[in-house]
Design an enzyme around this catalytic site. Structure first.
Site, PDB file in Angstrom:
ATOM      1  CD  GLU A  41     -17.869  40.082 -59.025  1.00 42.19           C
ATOM      2  OE1 GLU A  41     -16.929  39.985 -58.371  1.00 42.19           O
ATOM      3  OE2 GLU A  41     -17.212  40.116 -60.569  1.00 42.19           O
ATOM      4  NE  ARG A  45     -11.677  43.565 -54.834  1.00 42.46           N
ATOM      5  CZ  ARG A  45     -11.387  44.121 -55.293  1.00 42.46           C
ATOM      6  NH1 ARG A  45     -11.417  45.224 -55.799  1.00 42.46           N
ATOM      7  NH2 ARG A  45     -11.362  42.638 -56.382  1.00 42.46           N
ATOM      8  CB  THR A  68     -13.954  39.505 -53.176  1.00 42.02           C
ATOM      9  OG1 THR A  68     -13.668  40.981 -54.521  1.00 42.02           O
ATOM     10  CG2 THR A  68     -12.316  39.820 -52.787  1.00 42.02           C
ATOM     11  CE  LYS A 128     -12.841  36.429 -60.131  1.00 45.37           C
ATOM     12  NZ  LYS A 128     -12.598  37.691 -59.746  1.00 45.37           N
TER      13      LYS A 128
END
Length: 207
Positions: A41, A45, A68, A128
């Site tokens: 994953e 960022r 993210t 999640k």
């Protein structure tokens, strides 16, 4: 409704990668493949994130997703770069619906009963739990399991090798997510961390 790629179910541990330098991308990808954990994953960022995602997605030996993801625009960019699944830190209904409409698996982050119920209403059964280190994970997941028996979780945030087996032993956990596997951009180190994570996961099955 779209559910996580069936290939994801093969991997009880999902490595999270924050790319600091493009030179690390192939090294880390090779290490994951060597270690028998060809899934990653890529967290959106840094300025390298989309380029790294695109580079890994071009390989035929690794399943790549984007993490993210905060907005529809980021989801669109990640999918255009080749992401095969999307992970979000929080539950954004607009993002979830957009990714579902694209026919791609989405795993949104939740931490409260209200968020779990909202996600369930969107047809999702795999979520999640984030940030996992902000709560008593075991107590939280056991409470959720008694109320939401059809939902399973992927703890993320503060997960370490030492906690893998305990978390995966919970029936409501389908996988764990963590960045420790990719923390050192060295092929051998990544491969070793991947093998150790898989061994911890397999120890649960052997119980």
């Amino acid at each position: 409704m779209s559910q996580p790629d069936t290939r994801m179910s093969e991997y009880p541990v999902i490595p999270l990668l924050t790319v600091r330098a493009m030179g690390d991308v192939d090294v880390i990808g090779d290490g994951l493949v060597d270690g028998g954990l060809p899934i990653v994953e890529v967290a959106l960022r840094t300025s390298h994130s989309l380029a790294a995602l695109r580079r890994l997605a071009a390989r035929a030996d690794i399943l790549v997703g984007a993490g993210t993801v905060l907005t529809v625009e980021q989801a669109r960019a990640a999918l255009e770069a080749g992401a095969r699944f999307i992970v979000t830190p929080g539950l954004d209904v607009e993002v979830v619906r957009y990714v579902q409409a694209c026919g791609v698996p989405v795993i949104p982050g939740v931490l409260t009963p209200s968020e779990v119920q909202t996600a369930s209403g969107l047809g999702l059964t795999q979520l999640k739990l984030f940030p996992a280190d902000a709560v008593d994970v075991t107590a939280c997941l056991r409470a959720f399991a008694s109320v939401y028996p059809g939902v399973r979780f992927m703890p993320s945030g503060g997960v370490r090798l030492a906690s893998v087996a305990n978390l995966l032993s919970l029936p409501s956990v389908f996988a764990v997510s963590g960045s420790w596997i990719t923390a050192t951009p060295d092929r051998g180190a990544v491969a070793g961390a991947a093998r150790s994570a898989l061994a911890a996961a397999e120890s649960v099955c052997a119980r």
